[in-house]
Every structure is written in structure tokens, then in C-alpha cells.
Design a protein around this motif. Structure first.
Motif, short mmCIF file in Angstrom:
data_model
loop_
_atom_site.label_atom_id
_atom_site.label_comp_id
_atom_site.label_asym_id
_atom_site.label_seq_id
_atom_site.Cartn_x
_atom_site.Cartn_y
_atom_site.Cartn_z
N ILE A 93 -31.02 -12.50 -18.73
CA ILE A 93 -31.29 -13.74 -19.40
C ILE A 93 -31.50 -14.91 -18.63
O ILE A 93 -32.46 -15.59 -18.81
CB ILE A 93 -29.82 -14.15 -20.24
CG1 ILE A 93 -29.54 -12.98 -21.25
CG2 ILE A 93 -29.85 -15.31 -20.69
CD1 ILE A 93 -28.30 -13.29 -21.94
N THR A 96 -35.11 -14.24 -17.70
CA THR A 96 -35.98 -14.60 -18.90
C THR A 96 -36.38 -16.05 -19.09
O THR A 96 -37.60 -16.44 -19.45
CB THR A 96 -35.75 -13.94 -19.97
OG1 THR A 96 -35.68 -12.34 -19.97
CG2 THR A 96 -36.48 -14.09 -21.13
N LEU A 117 -31.70 -12.70 -27.21
CA LEU A 117 -31.31 -11.74 -26.30
C LEU A 117 -29.94 -11.04 -26.38
O LEU A 117 -29.86 -9.97 -25.76
CB LEU A 117 -31.68 -12.38 -24.82
CG LEU A 117 -33.14 -12.66 -24.28
CD1 LEU A 117 -33.02 -13.33 -23.25
CD2 LEU A 117 -33.98 -11.31 -24.34
N ILE A 368 -39.61 -7.85 -24.00
CA ILE A 368 -39.27 -9.43 -23.45
C ILE A 368 -40.70 -9.89 -23.52
O ILE A 368 -40.81 -11.27 -23.79
CB ILE A 368 -38.42 -9.25 -22.43
CG1 ILE A 368 -37.18 -8.75 -22.67
CG2 ILE A 368 -38.44 -10.81 -21.64
CD1 ILE A 368 -36.30 -8.82 -21.24
#
Length: 525
Positions: A93, A96, A117, A368
Motif C-alpha cells: 500500500i 503503491t 487495495l 496494480i
């Protein structure tokens, strides 16, 4: 939404993930994949100081090394790995959030990605114990480094790329060929699009420096593999997979008789280290027939990959196709360099798996990347053209829902998964069923089930090495290896009755049926 809001969204997302994990843990505490039996076994070996035995060419070591710090302090080894996965999820997380800001300006879209997520990563956490998930984290860290401002003018960043990808290799061996191909490709792409700004000599110097540091860092592990297997290799995974897909197992496996024992006296099953079982290895260049089989395999995997991309999101391929065409057609390629890096990473990551075997977990990164590139498409082209609030909401709902659907479905399927195995473990314990066993070699899924059973019951599963054999051969193998019980998977009542009237069933001391399963347990000793 303000920049401050996005900053807190990252931490809210992490908090939501932790809350979801611990609140739903009773549903998923027993779920584990068959590969987990090997990872847990190796982690225990590391924790107990059995270093040589813990060296393994199929199962990458980093997850095991981390788990070894805690595994002897928990009665539930699955929980140890799941907690590691949750730590990895928090890192994903965070990474990202950093990566998406380089491409997406719309803070609302950034926030929705972060809030999506926890569901996606929770499904990944419970789907696989180790390997691909840890690699995903390192890939994101690596991409954040390589997309940093002035990366190509900062040679010292090559060290950090090499270090991160060395860790990625120790998490999953496929990271080695990925790094070699992708790192060079990115640098050549940058040079091609910016030729007046940087000389080719400098580009090649940076790449070679990164390669040198990378191989220096992983050389210790490669030497360990050489000590154990007496071959120079970075992994036995590719060799074994080609053997399973291109070779003839009955011919290539060493002459061990009908049943292949576990690799060590206290191993649960052959899956711990399959490499030593084979005397001959088949590759695509072994013969013309194998080359043709390899082409057929690759074509099959391309077809499978289309389904896997759709599983991650039914809009994923459309997003990749849009950006591929747009980047190719535009004359201002430099402004899409970050987009191209993400797209190139997806292409390189996927292509290598197409040559042997591909599964959804191998390409989690593309999901992603698709979220980020898809949101950039929404931000730039789609949402500005739509003024109606309900229509905009429906588009966002469909887009993000396409990425969440598979994860929600996976979480539903995984709920209470493995609980029946724990009940069967109790059944075996109550009936004093333990020791050495084999089965009727009725398929890959049944063999995987037996592998899990051997692990849970602290038994030893002996693999049947031949597709065809007589009842007399089977009984002789039972005597040779002192097999305690035999599992017969039947497909119908007629199949069951025919088996019970045969010589193997008549030779058993007792026969019972596993509750809720079409499996007979024949006890012999």
C-alpha cells in the motif's frame, strides 16, 4: 481531495487492511496452498539450524528466513506466514501510494485506489503463503526507484536497484531473468527517446554496474545451490517445470520402484525437494519433438493468460492495449515514459511465464499497474468528457468493481477453506491413522490434497512414479516401504465396489471411509 487527504488515505487504507485481517481471521486461519507445506518445512529447518537441508532450488528462501525467526514460537505456522503477508501488504500500500502519485494527479482517484487495495491484498494474503507476494513488494520498490526524478543522472541509484532486486530474487527466483531483461530495456528505451541528452556509453555503464552489484549480492545463494545440487544454477524451478510439461515422468524419474519416498527420513512428501528424484531433464531444445511441444505449451499459456488478465479485471487488457497503441503512435513519447515503464514491466513479467507455466498469482503486479494506468485514462480522457454525476459514478463503480470482483469472489471461496482438513486430521488422530502412506495416483489435485494431509498429520506421503501398475506391484511396494495406509479416491459407487472386490482391498486389515469425502482409507500395518 487535498494532498493532506491523500496522505492520510494511505494510513487509513493500512488501518482498514489490519482491521479486516484480524476481524476475518477466524474464517481464513486454516487456508493454505500446497506450496506452503514446503515453505513451512524449510522455515523450520532454518530455525533448527539445518542449513544444508534448508538450501532448496525450487522454493526461494527469503520468506522462510523471515518466518524462521518466529515459527518455533507459534502452534499455527500458517498464521506466522499470514502475519508476514500482512506486513508485506502494508508495504505494498505504501509503495503503491508513492508510485501512483507520479502518474495520477486526481487525488480522488488516488484515494479510491488506496481504499480498494485492502480487499485485493486481503485475498492475496490468504490465497498464497509465500513467494509471489513478497516479490510483488520488491517490484514496487524497484519501480519507485527507477521512476525517481533524475534517476538516469544518478549512478548511485543503481546500487539500490540491484539490492532491491537481489532481495526480489531471494523472494522468487524469476526476479533474476526479469531484472536482467527489464533493467536493460528501460535504459535502452530512455536512451532511444532522449538520445541528445545522454550518451549510450553512460547508459551501458549504469546497466553493467547494476548487473555486477546484483550478481555479487546473490552469488552466495547461487554457490549454496551449487554445493547442494552440484550444478551452476539460479533455480531448479524452470528445469523442473519443463520436465513436468515436456518430459515423460515415468522415464525421467530415477529408478526407485513404484513408490518414491520423501527426500529425507523425516520429510512429509516429495514436494519438499523434487529435483533429486530425476535422472534426466527435458527442455525445449532437447529434441525437435520437445521444441514443438514447447511452442504448443507457449501458445496454450498465451490463451490462459487472456483468462488470467480477465480474472484480475475484465477491463485490464483494454487498458494495456490503449496505452500500448497511444505510446507507439505519439510523437511526444518522453511525456509518457513513466506509463511506458509500467506497461513494459507488465509485458516482461508476463512473457517469461508464457514459456513454461502461468498462474494469476504470478502476475498480481499487472493488476496494480492496471489500476494506475486505468485511473490515468479515466482522469485524462473519460471523466472530463462526462458531466453527469450519476454517469461518472457508474463508470467509477464499474471500473473499480472490475478489480474488486475477483478478490471478493476469492475471499468468499477461501472462507473456512482448510477447516475440513483440520477435521480430517482429528479423524485420523482418533482412529490412530498415521505413518507412511500413498494413494491411487488419481490426479494432481488428489496428490496435492495428500501432500497437505501428510503435513498436517505428521505422516509421510510416498509418490506413485508410474501411471500404470498391477495390484501385485502395489502390494509388493507396500511391503518394501512398510506402508501403513493407502488412500483410494473413487469417482462413483461402481468404482468403489469394483475396488473393494479387488486384491488390494482384500489384503487390508481394515477399511474406513473419510467422513464427507469419496476416499477410502485402507490400513495395512
Amino acid at each position: 481531495m487535498s494532498e493532506v487527504g491523500v496522505k492520510y488515505s494511505k494510513w487509513i487504507s493500512i488501518a482498514a487492511l489490519l482491521l479486516l485481517f484480524f476481524s476475518t481471521l477466524p474464517w481464513y486461519q486454516y487456508s493454505f496452498d500446497v506450496d506452503a507445506t514446503a515453505y513451512i518445512t524449510i522455515a523450520r529447518q532454518v530455525a533448527n539450524g539445518e542449513w544444508l537441508r534448508s538450501i532448496n532450488g525450487l522454493w526461494s528462501p527469503l520468506n522462510c528466513w523471515i518466518a524462521a525467526l518466529f515459527i518455533n514460537y507459534s502452534k499455527n505456522p500458517f498464521l506466522v506466514f499470514k502475519l508476514i503477508n500482512i506486513g508485506i501488504s502494508c508495504g505494498i500500500i505504501y509503495q503503491t501510494a508513492a508510485l501512483q502519485k507520479k502518474i495520477i494527479q486526481n487525488t480522488t482517484l488516488q484515494t479510491i485506489i488506496l481504499f480498494s487495495l485492502p480487499i485485493i491484498l486481503l485475498a492475496y494474503t490468504h490465497q498464497q503463503i509465500a513467494g509471489d507476494f513478497l516479490q510483488l513488494l520488491f517490484l514496487l520498490i524497484y519501480l519507485n526507484i527507477i521512476t525517481a526524478t533524475n534517476y538516469f543522472q544518478t549512478p548511485r541509484l543503481q546500487f539500490w536497484c540491484s539490492l532491491v532486486m537481489a532481495l526480489a530474487y531471494l523472494a522468487k527466483s524469476y526476479s533474476l531473468p526479469f531484472f536482467l531483461v527489464f533493467h536493460l530495456s528501460v535504459h535502452l528505451l530512455y536512451y532511444w527517446w532522449n538520445r541528445p541528452l545522454i550518451p549510450l556509453k553512460q547508459i551501458l555503464k549504469n546497466v553493467l554496474a547494476a548487473y555486477f552489484i546484483f550478481f555479487l549480492l546473490i552469488s552466495g545463494w547461487i554457490y549454496c545451490l551449487y554445493l547442494k545440487y552440484h550444478i551452476l544454477t539460479f533455480s531448479t524451478a524452470g528445469t523442473l517445470n519443463y520436465n513436468w510439461y515436456l518430459g515423460n515422468t515415468a522415464v525421467s524419474i530415477k529408478q526407485m520402484g513404484l513408490l518414491a519416498p520423501p527426500p529425507y527420513a523425516d520429510s512429509f512428501n516429495y514436494w519438499e525437494d523434487p529435483y533429486p528424484y530425476y535422472q534426466k531433464f527435458y527442455g525445449p531444445l532437447s529434441s525437435l519433438n520437445n521444441f514443438l511441444k514447447a511452442i504448443k505449451l507457449a501458445l496454450h499459456n498465451i490463451k490462459e493468460s487472456l483468462l488470467l488478465f480477465s480474472e484480475l479485471s475484465f477491463v485490464l487488457l483494454a487498458i494495456f492495449a490503449y496505452w500500448f497503441i497511444r505510446i507507439i503512435k505519439t510523437n511526444r513519447k518522453q511525456i509518457f515514459f513513466l506509463h511506458a515503464i509500467l506497461l513494459l514491466a507488465c509485458i516482461v513479467l508476463t512473457t517469461g511465464y508464457l514459456l513454461i507455466h502461468i498462474e494469476t498469482r504470478y502476475i498480481w503486479f499487472t493488476g496494480i499497474a492496471g489500476l494506475i494506468l486505468g485511473c490515468r485514462l479515466l482522469e485524462e480522457k473519460i471523466l472530463p468528457a462526462i458531466r453527469n454525476f450519476i454517469t461518472r459514478f457508474l463508470i467509477l463503480f464499474i471500473f473499480f468493481g472490475s478489480f474488486l470482483f475477483s478478490s471478493i469472489n476469492s475471499l468468499q471461496d477461501l472462507r473456512n477453506n482448510g477447516k475440513d482438513m483440520i477435521q480430517i486430521k482429528s479423524f485420523f488422530s482418533a482412529n490412530n491413522i498415521k505413518g507412511k502412506f500413498t494413494n491411487n495416483n488419481s490426479g494432481t489435485s488428489d496428490n496435492a490434497w495428500c501432500t497437505k494431509l501428510a503435513f498436517l498429520t505428521n505422516s509421510q506421503y510416498y509418490l506413485v512414479t508410474k501411471p500404470n501398475y498391477s495390484s501385485q506391484e502395489l502390494l509388493a511396494a507396500f511391503n518394501e516401504h512398510n506402508i501403513n495406509f493407502y488412500l483410494y479416491f473413487y469417482r462413483s459407487d461402481i468404482d468403489k465396489e469394483n475396488f473393494l472386490s479387488g486384491i488390494v482391498a482384500r489384503s487390508a486389515k481394515s477399511i474406513i471411509t473419510i467422513p464427507g469425502k469419496d476416499i477410502l482409507v485402507l490400513q495395512f500395518q
